[in-house]
Design a protein around this motif. Structure first.
Motif, PDB file in Angstrom:
ATOM      1  N   ALA A  22     -13.694  -0.623  -5.401  1.00  0.00           N
ATOM      2  CA  ALA A  22     -14.122  -0.598  -6.806  1.00  0.00           C
ATOM      3  C   ALA A  22     -13.899   0.789  -7.412  1.00  0.00           C
ATOM      4  CB  ALA A  22     -15.595  -0.993  -6.901  1.00  0.00           C
ATOM      5  N   ILE A  23     -14.228   1.808  -6.653  1.00  0.00           N
ATOM      6  CA  ILE A  23     -14.073   3.179  -7.168  1.00  0.00           C
ATOM      7  C   ILE A  23     -12.592   3.522  -7.334  1.00  0.00           C
ATOM      8  CG2 ILE A  23     -14.402   5.614  -6.559  1.00  0.00           C
ATOM      9  CD1 ILE A  23     -17.155   4.693  -5.392  1.00  0.00           C
ATOM     10  N   THR A  24     -11.786   3.080  -6.365  1.00  0.00           N
ATOM     11  CA  THR A  24     -10.337   3.278  -6.496  1.00  0.00           C
ATOM     12  C   THR A  24      -9.816   2.565  -7.737  1.00  0.00           C
ATOM     13  OG1 THR A  24     -10.251   3.298  -4.099  1.00  0.00           O
ATOM     14  CG2 THR A  24      -8.147   3.097  -5.247  1.00  0.00           C
ATOM     15  N   LEU A  25     -10.363   1.369  -7.993  1.00  0.00           N
ATOM     16  CA  LEU A  25      -9.924   0.612  -9.176  1.00  0.00           C
ATOM     17  C   LEU A  25     -10.295   1.335 -10.468  1.00  0.00           C
ATOM     18  CD1 LEU A  25     -10.537  -3.129  -8.249  1.00  0.00           C
ATOM     19  CD2 LEU A  25      -8.368  -2.053  -8.869  1.00  0.00           C
ATOM     20  N   VAL A  26     -11.443   1.985 -10.481  1.00  0.00           N
ATOM     21  CA  VAL A  26     -11.840   2.750 -11.669  1.00  0.00           C
ATOM     22  C   VAL A  26     -10.784   3.824 -11.940  1.00  0.00           C
ATOM     23  CG1 VAL A  26     -13.530   4.371 -12.625  1.00  0.00           C
ATOM     24  CG2 VAL A  26     -14.311   2.316 -11.435  1.00  0.00           C
TER      25      VAL A  26
ATOM     26  N   ARG B 100       0.806  -1.211   0.000  1.00  0.00           N
ATOM     27  CA  ARG B 100       0.000   0.000   0.000  1.00  0.00           C
ATOM     28  C   ARG B 100       0.846   1.272   0.000  1.00  0.00           C
ATOM     29  NH1 ARG B 100      -4.232   1.295   3.753  1.00  0.00           N
ATOM     30  NH2 ARG B 100      -2.650   0.704   5.279  1.00  0.00           N
ATOM     31  N   SER B 101       2.096   1.138   0.413  1.00  0.00           N
ATOM     32  CA  SER B 101       2.909   2.357   0.450  1.00  0.00           C
ATOM     33  C   SER B 101       3.605   2.647  -0.883  1.00  0.00           C
ATOM     34  CB  SER B 101       3.914   2.298   1.603  1.00  0.00           C
ATOM     35  OG  SER B 101       4.590   1.081   1.580  1.00  0.00           O
ATOM     36  N   ILE B 102       3.464   1.728  -1.845  1.00  0.00           N
ATOM     37  CA  ILE B 102       4.066   2.009  -3.157  1.00  0.00           C
ATOM     38  C   ILE B 102       3.038   2.724  -4.035  1.00  0.00           C
ATOM     39  CG2 ILE B 102       5.170   0.980  -5.194  1.00  0.00           C
ATOM     40  CD1 ILE B 102       5.719  -1.498  -3.448  1.00  0.00           C
ATOM     41  N   PRO B 103       3.381   3.910  -4.565  1.00  0.00           N
ATOM     42  CA  PRO B 103       2.429   4.599  -5.449  1.00  0.00           C
ATOM     43  C   PRO B 103       2.070   3.695  -6.636  1.00  0.00           C
ATOM     44  CG  PRO B 103       4.250   6.026  -4.874  1.00  0.00           C
ATOM     45  CD  PRO B 103       4.602   4.672  -4.364  1.00  0.00           C
ATOM     46  N   PHE B 104       0.799   3.749  -7.051  1.00  0.00           N
ATOM     47  CA  PHE B 104       0.331   2.786  -8.042  1.00  0.00           C
ATOM     48  C   PHE B 104       1.130   2.822  -9.347  1.00  0.00           C
ATOM     49  CE2 PHE B 104      -2.515   1.578 -11.577  1.00  0.00           C
ATOM     50  CZ  PHE B 104      -2.566   0.224 -11.294  1.00  0.00           C
TER      51      PHE B 104
ATOM     52  N   THR C 121      -4.909  -5.725  -9.767  1.00  0.00           N
ATOM     53  CA  THR C 121      -5.233  -6.711  -8.740  1.00  0.00           C
ATOM     54  C   THR C 121      -4.207  -6.677  -7.610  1.00  0.00           C
ATOM     55  OG1 THR C 121      -6.164  -8.081 -10.484  1.00  0.00           O
ATOM     56  CG2 THR C 121      -5.775  -9.143  -8.371  1.00  0.00           C
ATOM     57  N   VAL C 122      -2.937  -6.599  -7.982  1.00  0.00           N
ATOM     58  CA  VAL C 122      -1.883  -6.583  -6.966  1.00  0.00           C
ATOM     59  C   VAL C 122      -2.044  -5.373  -6.041  1.00  0.00           C
ATOM     60  CG1 VAL C 122       0.608  -6.303  -6.602  1.00  0.00           C
ATOM     61  CG2 VAL C 122      -0.232  -7.901  -8.327  1.00  0.00           C
ATOM     62  N   ALA C 123      -2.425  -4.243  -6.615  1.00  0.00           N
ATOM     63  CA  ALA C 123      -2.610  -3.051  -5.785  1.00  0.00           C
ATOM     64  C   ALA C 123      -3.869  -3.155  -4.940  1.00  0.00           C
ATOM     65  CB  ALA C 123      -2.695  -1.810  -6.667  1.00  0.00           C
ATOM     66  N   ALA C 124      -4.905  -3.799  -5.512  1.00  0.00           N
ATOM     67  CA  ALA C 124      -6.199  -3.825  -4.808  1.00  0.00           C
ATOM     68  C   ALA C 124      -6.249  -4.832  -3.660  1.00  0.00           C
ATOM     69  CB  ALA C 124      -7.323  -4.108  -5.805  1.00  0.00           C
TER      70      ALA C 124
ATOM     71  N   ILE D 104     -17.692   9.558 -14.317  1.00  0.00           N
ATOM     72  CA  ILE D 104     -18.514  10.085 -13.221  1.00  0.00           C
ATOM     73  C   ILE D 104     -19.774   9.234 -13.040  1.00  0.00           C
ATOM     74  CG2 ILE D 104     -19.966  12.031 -12.475  1.00  0.00           C
ATOM     75  CD1 ILE D 104     -17.893  13.911 -13.733  1.00  0.00           C
ATOM     76  N   VAL D 105     -20.429   8.939 -14.158  1.00  0.00           N
ATOM     77  CA  VAL D 105     -21.642   8.127 -14.098  1.00  0.00           C
ATOM     78  C   VAL D 105     -21.324   6.758 -13.492  1.00  0.00           C
ATOM     79  CG1 VAL D 105     -23.381   6.931 -15.483  1.00  0.00           C
ATOM     80  CG2 VAL D 105     -22.786   9.306 -15.998  1.00  0.00           C
ATOM     81  N   MET D 106     -20.194   6.206 -13.891  1.00  0.00           N
ATOM     82  CA  MET D 106     -19.800   4.882 -13.408  1.00  0.00           C
ATOM     83  C   MET D 106     -19.578   4.890 -11.882  1.00  0.00           C
ATOM     84  SD  MET D 106     -16.900   2.741 -15.327  1.00  0.00           S
ATOM     85  CE  MET D 106     -16.511   1.134 -14.731  1.00  0.00           C
ATOM     86  N   VAL D 107     -18.831   5.900 -11.431  1.00  0.00           N
ATOM     87  CA  VAL D 107     -18.532   5.985  -9.990  1.00  0.00           C
ATOM     88  C   VAL D 107     -19.815   6.218  -9.192  1.00  0.00           C
ATOM     89  CG1 VAL D 107     -17.409   7.410  -8.232  1.00  0.00           C
ATOM     90  CG2 VAL D 107     -16.136   6.710 -10.260  1.00  0.00           C
TER      91      VAL D 107
END
Lengths: 349, 223
Positions: free
Chosen positions: B160-164, B70-74, B103-106, B203-206
């Protein structure tokens, strides 16, 4: 049914050792409602949780139905726990499950078949008077109703023992009574042994047959409830008894009665059984030519036995007063305590 | 008016394709990371001191995994694990390849969310289950997860929103999806209308995801 031998529980941390329980010996017979009372911090909760090993005793034996729980493997202990129901102060129901599903939970754990679970749930909910709430969620129920669900759940696997951990402490007096009635009813109908802990003497008085008083991790006193009420030995027990039958008089009474005449006495009389119904006082007045002033009176029932407390001020001829008190002391089933008087005799009885 | 409508429907094929790719990337990485995130999150809670399966070594390792990743920027993580991505899908470019870093980040992200949701479960309920003779496994499956479900759903909505948003970043390095379109058409070709339309779609998706998450959480919440 339950035997505790020399139970000890010590909490150890790096800096210190706290002895929560020590030298606990108890024997609880089948079908009894056994109460454990004590002030907060006395170790009640630890003690009842040692009974199903939610707390692991540091030493000593817990023998339930002939089985020493402290010697069981994890798997055997899980099986043994299915024979021991437990209810809690905060009910601890699963919020994600309906009432019926909550009651089904222990049955699922025991691997029962679906149709058996279904018929069992219905029977249990009927027993606790919640047949119409099967599909409600716990959050939709009152505290008393939630505890009824807790009881139904605890009884699901037909346990031999029911442990009640401050089961009525978060309920109002009226609800407390209805839950106690239910426990009494279950005890009589199913013959289940009930162990309960509480800090309310009312609860003990209402349903227990025997009681142990716990103080600072040790049993201060134990015996039949009626004996403890009539004849409390330890300070802690006296305090609890007084909580229910408060015969402490306001201070001004203590001075007025005897000092006014110099010949008076303040006497506390406890009656039990048939003696509670006798016309004791009027007999005394006639016989010894004394004046009796009733300052406090109460009559109660403990385990179906009448139990009365009376505080009277007696005035009259010094010798007569003494003899009157002596007659009281000599009576069976009557306990006399001279609170204040020319002849301060304490705790004769 | 005619013009505006034309602008709105133009590039619709392009955008539709991008939307499908985004949904595919987010959807698949969501499914995989939820599975592993649950394992990680539940694992880190139950191995804690005085918990069901206390084990300080496993607990230490799991906490490290959660915190390090989690501490590595995506954007750095994405590049750093390219060899791993190649090993798994044979390439580092395209939608399939994008799913690996997502997936690895999530997973650790979800792990932390699961951890906090599980920790909210009343200790008394767990104790009651133990008193009824439940095994640790039964407690996890029948008590911890169902009782934490409303919080879990809300937490997973955040994932999910972060993944978007992460999926738009992988778009920048050839991962496909709406982010890819926004960069290539909107930024590099100065097609502002395309850029706006992708943003609108996101925006609509989120909004849709958050609305669905809230609805579902409320539906399973009986507190």
């Amino acid at each position: 049914m339950i035997k505790i031998n020399n139970l000890q529980k010590v909490y150890r941390s790096a800096e210190q050792e706290v002895i929560a329980l020590q030298k606990i010996d108890l024997e609880i017979e089948t079908g009894e409602i056994f109460g454990i009372i004590g002030p907060s911090g006395a170790g009640k909760s630890t003690l009842i949780r040692c009974l199903n090993l939610l707390e692991k005793p540091s030493s000593g034996d817990i023998i339930i139905a002939g089985q020493d729980l402290t010697e069981l493997t994890t798997k055997e202990l899980r099986e043994a726990r299915k024979e021991i129901g437990m209810i809690f102060q905060n009910f601890n129901l699963l919020k994600s499950r309906t009432v019926a599903q909550n009651v089904a939970f222990p049955l699922e754990l025991a691997g029962e078949k679906k149709d058996k679970i279904k018929s069992k749930i219905y029977k249990l909910l009927k027993l606790v008077g919640l047949a119409d709430k099967a599909d409600s969620y716990p959050s939709q129920l009152s505290g008393g109703q939630q505890q009824r669900v807790g009881i139904a759940r605890a009884l699901a696997n037909d346990p031999q023992v029911l442990l009640c951990d401050e089961a009525t402490s978060s309920l109002d007096p009226e609800t407390t009574n209805s839950i106690l009635e239910l426990l009494k009813d279950i005890n009589q109908k199913l013959g289940i042994t009930i162990v309960l802990i509480t800090h309310e003497m009312e609860v003990i008085k209402e349903i227990c047959t025997k009681v142990a008083v716990l103080e600072a991790g040790q049993i201060a006193e134990q015996g039949a409830v009626i004996d403890l009420f009539l004849n409390p030995q330890q300070e802690v027990t006296k305090r609890f008894v007084q909580g229910v039958i408060n015969a402490d008089l306001p201070e001004e009474f203590l001075f007025s009665t005897d000092n006014a005449t110099g010949n008076g006495s303040l006497v506390k009389i406890s009656f039990i059984g048939q003696s509670a119904k006798q016309s004791l006082i009027s007999d005394l007045i006639h016989k010894y030519q004394i004046k009796v002033n009733i300052l406090y009176g109460n009559i109660d029932k403990i385990q179906g036995v009448s139990f009365g407390t009376l505080v009277i001020g007696i005035e009259g001829n010094k010798q007569q007063v003494k003899e009157a008190i002596k007659e009281l002391v000599d009576l069976d089933e009557v306990k006399v305590e001279v609170i204040q008087g020319a002849e301060p005799v304490r705790d004769i009885g | 008016m005619q013009n505006l409508l034309e602008i709105l429907v133009s590039d619709s094929e392009l955008l539709w394709g991008g939307l499908q790719e985004t949904i595919y990337m987010v959807g698949l990485s969501m499914v995989i990371s939820t599975f592993f995130g649950l394992l990680l999150g539940v694992g880190v809670v139950v191995t804690e001191k005085d918990n069901l399966l206390e084990n300080k070594y496993i607990n230490f390792v799991l906490s490290i995994i959660i915190n390090v990743v989690r501490s590595i920027p995506f954007i750095i993580l994405m590049v750093a694990i390219i060899p791993f991505t190649r090993l798994l899908v044979g390439t580092s470019i395209g939608t399939e390849a994008a799913i690996v870093p997502l997936t690895v980040a999530a997973i650790p992200f979800t792990g932390r969310i699961v951890e906090s949701a599980i920790k909210e479960v009343d200790q008394g309920i767990i104790e009651a289950a133990q008193a009824m003779g439940a095994t640790s496994w039964e407690i996890i499956i029948k008590v911890l997860i169902p009782e934490a479900l409303p919080s879990l759903i809300l937490g997973l909505t955040i994932t999910a929103i972060t993944l978007v948003s992460f999926s738009a970043i992988v778009g920048a390095v050839g991962g496909g999806g709406l982010g890819d379109i926004a960069i290539r058409y909107g930024y590099q070709r100065f097609q502002t209308d395309v850029m706006l339309k992708t943003v609108l779609l996101l925006i609509v998706m989120v909004q849709g995801l958050q609305g669905f998450g809230n609805w579902l959480a409320a539906k399973v919440d009986h507190k």
